[in-house]
Design an enzyme around this catalytic site. Structure first.
Site, PDB file in Angstrom:
ATOM      1  N   SER A 158      13.292 -36.795  12.509  1.00 46.35           N
ATOM      2  CA  SER A 158      12.145 -37.507  12.775  1.00 46.35           C
ATOM      3  C   SER A 158      11.199 -37.411  11.428  1.00 46.35           C
ATOM      4  CB  SER A 158      11.463 -37.227  13.886  1.00 46.35           C
ATOM      5  OG  SER A 158      10.233 -37.908  14.018  1.00 46.35           O
ATOM      6  N   LYS A 183      12.077 -41.441  26.616  1.00 49.07           N
ATOM      7  CA  LYS A 183      11.241 -42.579  27.204  1.00 49.07           C
ATOM      8  C   LYS A 183      10.934 -42.974  28.585  1.00 49.07           C
ATOM      9  CE  LYS A 183      11.130 -44.372  22.341  1.00 49.07           C
ATOM     10  NZ  LYS A 183      11.286 -45.354  21.289  1.00 49.07           N
ATOM     11  N   ASP A 207       6.317 -49.423  20.620  1.00 45.49           N
ATOM     12  CA  ASP A 207       7.560 -49.703  19.749  1.00 45.49           C
ATOM     13  C   ASP A 207       7.629 -51.456  19.594  1.00 45.49           C
ATOM     14  OD1 ASP A 207       8.726 -47.510  19.641  1.00 45.49           O
ATOM     15  OD2 ASP A 207       9.841 -47.416  21.461  1.00 45.49           O
ATOM     16  N   ALA A 210      20.078 -50.959  26.017  1.00 49.47           N
ATOM     17  CA  ALA A 210      19.150 -51.233  27.147  1.00 49.47           C
ATOM     18  C   ALA A 210      18.483 -49.746  27.601  1.00 49.47           C
ATOM     19  CB  ALA A 210      19.886 -51.739  28.407  1.00 49.47           C
TER      20      ALA A 210
HETATM   21  P1  NDP Z   1      18.341 -44.086  24.443  1.00 45.89           P
HETATM   22  O1  NDP Z   1      19.144 -43.002  24.519  1.00 45.89           O
HETATM   23  O2  NDP Z   1      17.309 -44.467  25.539  1.00 45.89           O
HETATM   24  O3  NDP Z   1      19.495 -45.329  24.460  1.00 45.89           O
HETATM   25  C1  NDP Z   1      20.401 -45.604  23.755  1.00 45.89           C
HETATM   26  C2  NDP Z   1      21.192 -46.822  23.912  1.00 45.89           C
HETATM   27  O4  NDP Z   1      22.200 -46.673  22.946  1.00 45.89           O
HETATM   28  C3  NDP Z   1      21.907 -47.368  25.297  1.00 45.89           C
HETATM   29  O5  NDP Z   1      21.617 -48.742  25.209  1.00 45.89           O
HETATM   30  C4  NDP Z   1      23.166 -46.903  25.164  1.00 45.89           C
HETATM   31  O6  NDP Z   1      24.093 -47.541  25.899  1.00 45.89           O
HETATM   32  C5  NDP Z   1      23.497 -47.387  23.605  1.00 45.89           C
HETATM   33  N1  NDP Z   1      24.767 -46.794  23.057  1.00 45.89           N
HETATM   34  C6  NDP Z   1      24.705 -45.349  22.784  1.00 45.89           C
HETATM   35  N2  NDP Z   1      25.952 -44.931  22.206  1.00 45.89           N
HETATM   36  C7  NDP Z   1      26.706 -46.394  22.483  1.00 45.89           C
HETATM   37  C8  NDP Z   1      27.976 -46.677  21.687  1.00 45.89           C
HETATM   38  N3  NDP Z   1      28.783 -45.769  21.191  1.00 45.89           N
HETATM   39  N4  NDP Z   1      28.200 -47.853  21.873  1.00 45.89           N
HETATM   40  C9  NDP Z   1      27.384 -48.887  22.263  1.00 45.89           C
HETATM   41  N5  NDP Z   1      26.184 -48.463  22.707  1.00 45.89           N
HETATM   42  C10 NDP Z   1      25.838 -47.318  22.806  1.00 45.89           C
HETATM   43  O7  NDP Z   1      17.645 -44.354  22.946  1.00 45.89           O
HETATM   44  P2  NDP Z   1      16.569 -45.282  22.623  1.00 45.89           P
HETATM   45  O8  NDP Z   1      16.392 -46.603  23.079  1.00 45.89           O
HETATM   46  O9  NDP Z   1      15.294 -44.328  22.681  1.00 45.89           O
HETATM   47  O10 NDP Z   1      16.882 -45.477  21.001  1.00 45.89           O
HETATM   48  C11 NDP Z   1      18.030 -46.232  20.590  1.00 45.89           C
HETATM   49  C12 NDP Z   1      17.968 -46.193  18.924  1.00 45.89           C
HETATM   50  O11 NDP Z   1      16.759 -46.915  18.599  1.00 45.89           O
HETATM   51  C13 NDP Z   1      17.991 -44.612  18.483  1.00 45.89           C
HETATM   52  O12 NDP Z   1      19.047 -44.541  17.451  1.00 45.89           O
HETATM   53  C14 NDP Z   1      16.582 -44.773  17.783  1.00 45.89           C
HETATM   54  O13 NDP Z   1      16.581 -43.828  16.645  1.00 45.89           O
HETATM   55  C15 NDP Z   1      16.217 -46.057  17.363  1.00 45.89           C
HETATM   56  N6  NDP Z   1      14.705 -46.368  17.630  1.00 45.89           N
HETATM   57  C16 NDP Z   1      14.070 -46.789  16.345  1.00 45.89           C
HETATM   58  C17 NDP Z   1      12.776 -46.676  16.528  1.00 45.89           C
HETATM   59  C18 NDP Z   1      12.028 -47.271  15.228  1.00 45.89           C
HETATM   60  O14 NDP Z   1      10.657 -47.394  15.162  1.00 45.89           O
HETATM   61  N7  NDP Z   1      12.620 -47.717  14.366  1.00 45.89           N
HETATM   62  C19 NDP Z   1      11.966 -46.653  17.777  1.00 45.89           C
HETATM   63  C20 NDP Z   1      12.770 -46.608  18.943  1.00 45.89           C
HETATM   64  C21 NDP Z   1      13.994 -46.245  18.824  1.00 45.89           C
HETATM   65  P3  NDP Z   1      24.489 -47.048  27.497  1.00 45.89           P
HETATM   66  O15 NDP Z   1      23.319 -47.453  28.320  1.00 45.89           O
HETATM   67  O16 NDP Z   1      25.603 -47.528  27.722  1.00 45.89           O
HETATM   68  O17 NDP Z   1      24.443 -45.314  27.307  1.00 45.89           O
END
Ligand code: NDP
Length: 282
Positions: free
Chosen positions: A16, A67, A103, A129
């Site tokens: 982070s 979250k 966000d 999602a």
């Molecule tokens: P979550 O763990 O809540 O969600 C992860 C998401 O990624 C789910 O939709 C999941 O799908 C999907 N996913 C994970 N692995 C795969 C895969 N191999 N193929 C396809 N889909 C996949 O994480 P967040 O939503 O909190 O964060 C998501 C990303 O966004 C992170 O990498 C985070 O660092 C980044 N982020 C950046 C921010 C910024 O300020 N720039 C702010 C917030 C987040 P499924 O539901 O099927 O598991």
């Protein structure tokens, strides 16, 4: 009397940049900010947060995968957090946590104010999602996009997000395997964590892009490389990583806690100078 503390909670959290960003904002404004990164697995999150509050914790950012848990434990929610079903900013008020999400505002501010882009009227595809996708979806709708298609590896979560948005004419879910049949999008947002942990390519059909497409990865650093490489190969016009959003959502949280908004440009410029990923825009 405990010292007032701030922190970001996540799992993992070592990567982070939030402690650095909040400390830099504090320096800029002459505020002594104590901001740490705290690793908490989902099952340990509530307890870790209470311990933090007991040690003087006044505000917390929350990142993946916590979250939705932060949303569930918030005693009060802002309207935008309620619509998102996710919380990335907790503020301690009278012994309870108030939940908000910055966000979406951070993403829209980065794209419109920093990069000068107009989101209005665009047909948009949101990949993912999870908590981040939930946070940005309402803000994209509010920014005037024409349509929001949500697609996720686990389709039920995309359905739940589309339902929660409550605008069936503008926001709906589609199967990931069907992406090739959905036509072109002028905005594609990668809100998945698919490329974290060094997983290789991002393979999406080029047919979803046009020469006008704006492609944004919420990830930054190495985790953004596969999606950005795909977007460049697809000839998307504007390609950005999530570094600007990261700084903007932090500024929004900082303003909530300290009552004053920092200037994000110098902090963004410093981080961009150290970032491995270049963004491109015509
Ligand atoms: P979550 O763990 O809540 O969600 C992860 C998401 O990624 C789910 O939709 C999941 O799908 C999907 N996913 C994970 N692995 C795969 C895969 N191999 N193929 C396809 N889909 C996949 O994480 P967040 O939503 O909190 O964060 C998501 C990303 O966004 C992170 O990498 C985070 O660092 C980044 N982020 C950046 C921010 C910024 O300020 N720039 C702010 C917030 C987040 P499924 O539901 O099927 O598991």
């Amino acid at each position: 009397m405990h010292m007032i503390r701030y922190a970001v909670f996540g799992h993992p959290i070592a990567h982070s940049l939030s402690p650095r960003i909040h400390t830099a904002f504090g320096h800029q404004l002459g505020i002594d900010v104590r901001y740490a990164a705290i690793d908490a697995a989902p099952e340990a999150f509530v307890e870790a947060l209470e311990r933090f509050a007991g040690d003087g914790g006044r505000g917390a950012n929350v990142t993946m995968p916590l979250k939705e848990a932060a949303f569930a434990l918030s005693a009060q929610l802002t309207e935008r957090a309620r619509r998102a079903g996710a919380v990335n900013t907790l503020t301690r008020v009278d012994g309870r946590w108030h939940g908000d999400t910055t966000d979406g505002a951070g993403l829209v501010r980065d794209l419109t104010a920093r990069h000068g882009l107009d989101l209005r009227g665009r047909r948009a595809l949101l990949l993912g999602a999870g908590g981040a996708a939930r946070g940005v979806a309402p803000a994209l709708l509010d920014a005037g996009i024409a349509e929001l298609v949500v697609s996720n590896r686990t389709p039920e979560r995309a359905d739940a997000l589309a339902d929660a948005l409550g605008e069936p004419k503008r926001a709906h879910s589609r199967y990931w395997d069907d992406l090739g049949n959905l036509g072109e999008f002028e905005l594609i947002v990668n809100a998945t964590s698919a490329a974290r942990g060094g997983q290789g390519e991002f393979s999406l059909p080029f047919s979803i892009t046009t020469s006008r497409t704006l492609a944004v990865d919420l990830n930054y650093g190495e985790a953004a490389i596969p999606f950005l490489a795909w977007a460049r190969a697809a000839n998307c016009r504007d390609v950005f990583d999530g570094l600007g959003m990261l700084v903007e959502q932090a500024a929004e949280s900082f303003a909530l806690w300290h009552g004053t908004r920092p200037d994000t440009d110098p902090v963004y410029a410093t981080l961009r100078g150290h970032s491995a990923v270049l963004v491109t825009s015509d």
